[in-house]
Design an enzyme around this catalytic site. Structure first.
Site, PDB file in Angstrom:
ATOM      1  N   ARG A  86       0.865  -1.183   0.000  1.00 30.87           N
ATOM      2  CA  ARG A  86       0.000   0.000   0.000  1.00 30.87           C
ATOM      3  C   ARG A  86       0.901   1.233   0.000  1.00 30.87           C
ATOM      4  NH1 ARG A  86      -5.341   1.022   2.145  1.00 30.87           N
ATOM      5  NH2 ARG A  86      -5.670   3.184   2.764  1.00 30.87           N
ATOM      6  N   GLN A 116     -10.749  -2.927  -2.503  1.00 30.28           N
ATOM      7  CA  GLN A 116     -11.983  -2.238  -2.112  1.00 30.28           C
ATOM      8  C   GLN A 116     -13.133  -2.664  -3.009  1.00 30.28           C
ATOM      9  OE1 GLN A 116     -12.564   0.164   0.491  1.00 30.28           O
ATOM     10  NE2 GLN A 116     -14.658  -0.356  -0.102  1.00 30.28           N
ATOM     11  N   ASP A 209     -16.811   9.217  -1.602  1.00 26.72           N
ATOM     12  CA  ASP A 209     -15.522   9.101  -0.917  1.00 26.72           C
ATOM     13  C   ASP A 209     -15.172  10.486  -0.387  1.00 26.72           C
ATOM     14  OD1 ASP A 209     -13.091   8.168  -0.001  1.00 26.72           O
ATOM     15  OD2 ASP A 209     -12.218   7.820  -1.976  1.00 26.72           O
ATOM     16  N   CYS A 250     -16.379   4.111   1.096  1.00 28.37           N
ATOM     17  CA  CYS A 250     -15.223   3.268   1.409  1.00 28.37           C
ATOM     18  C   CYS A 250     -14.576   3.638   2.745  1.00 28.37           C
ATOM     19  CB  CYS A 250     -14.205   3.319   0.279  1.00 28.37           C
ATOM     20  SG  CYS A 250     -13.687   4.984  -0.167  1.00 28.37           S
ATOM     21  N   ARG A 295     -14.581  -6.086   3.601  1.00 29.06           N
ATOM     22  CA  ARG A 295     -13.165  -5.990   3.226  1.00 29.06           C
ATOM     23  C   ARG A 295     -12.428  -7.248   3.679  1.00 29.06           C
ATOM     24  NH1 ARG A 295     -10.625  -1.412   2.356  1.00 29.06           N
ATOM     25  NH2 ARG A 295      -9.291  -2.810   1.165  1.00 29.06           N
TER      26      ARG A 295
END
Length: 311
Positions: A86, A116, A209, A250, A295
């Site tokens: 990430r 996601q 978002d 998210c 998730r």
């Protein structure tokens, strides 16, 4: 396949059926950016599958500073059975993939957020029965990794995707072309527009978002001016023309003043929420916490298929 497997593994977990497909495996999590859901999901998913997890933040290793990404990939690939990355650069995760000789999972880059998407489409399937032919409308900053990923993933899976964003914040043309090329085979209908009524009508899912992504906090005032007409509130939800429309996010979400970011938004603009109002976020249409839990279930499926002994 991954979404169906995640559904199956979720059922197994709810009934206490063991599924330790990764016993004896070791995975590394290289996280150069902060994370709540993604890091937790990878850690818990891998542990429940029987794997051991090592977390490596940017201060723990010398990725790209004193040691090249290629060299790091070869070293870690010789020790671990899989690596999640990430960070900012898409090139980094691709270089890891080219040289590690073990599965590499994109846990978020500035360009894409694929894990996601797995959770999003599982959540849609759970609540609407299917995602095929459903219309998912992303509202807000259409240039970000979630909007890009949603546009392409929807095209792959046969869902219709609307991106409702001001013209200056619409998806990259290269991403739009990629999605439209894929949609020719899947039958997905794609729409990118700044018109709220056109973008919202017929939406089965409304998705947003944060308006300011990591590293862009200095742009808060500019972003608010651009996006204030695109806040997901009840008026906007009603434009879908359906009372069955669900809401996804998210996370994290700026929906009240319980966070530093929320307090700053209130001080600067006199608002109690940014990209979504609290009544929508907490209302019956909201499935954001189902989405967050998913998730873990979907990442578990990803790990099991690519690094485990499912069969």
């Amino acid at each position: 396949m991954l979404i169906n497997l995640a559904d199956d593994l979720k059922t197994k977990e709810q009934h206490g059926i063991p599924h330790r497909f990764m016993s004896g495996k070791h995975i590394a999590l290289i996280f150069e950016k902060q994370s709540t859901r993604t890091r937790s999901a990878f850690t818990v998913a891998a542990t429940k599958l029987g794997a051991n997890v090592e977390y490596l933040n940017k201060n723990d290793i010398q990725l790209g500073s004193k040691e090249s990404v290629e060299d790091t990939a070869k070293v870690l690939g010789s020790m671990f059975d899989g690596i999640a990355y990430r960070g900012s650069e898409q090139a980094t995760v691709e270089t890891l993939g080219a040289h590690a000789d073990v599965p590499i999972w994109n846990a978020l880059t500035d360009d894409w957020h694929p894990t996601q998407m797995l959770a999003d489409f599982l959540t849609i399937k759970e609540h609407l029965g299917t995602y095929k032919g459903k219309t998912i409308t992303f509202v807000g900053d259409g240039r970000n990794n979630v909007a890009h990923s949603l546009l392409v993933t929807g095209a792959i899976l046969g869902a219709n995707v609307h991106i409702l964003a001001p013209e200056s914040l619409q998806p990259a043309l290269s991403v739009q072309k990629l999605a439209h090329d894929i949609a020719k085979n899947s039958g997905s209908k794609l729409l990118v527009t700044s018109d709220r009524e056109d973008g919202m009508y017929g939406s089965d899912v409304v998705y947003t978002d944060v308006w300011v992504s990591m590293g862009e906090e200095d742009a808060l005032e500019e972003r608010f001016q651009l996006l204030s007409d695109y806040q997901v509130n009840q008026e906007l939800m009603d434009m879908s023309g359906s009372t069955e429309t669900i809401f996804l996010h998210c996370l994290p979400a700026i929906h009240d003043t319980a966070t530093d970011a929320g307090k700053l938004a209130y001080e600067k603009f006199g608002v109690n929420g940014m990209e979504v109002t609290d009544d929508v976020f907490r209302g019956p249409a909201s499935k954001v916490f189902d989405q967050a839990e998913n998730r873990m279930h979907t990442i578990k499926a990803l790990l099991a298929v690519t690094c485990g002994n499912v069969h």
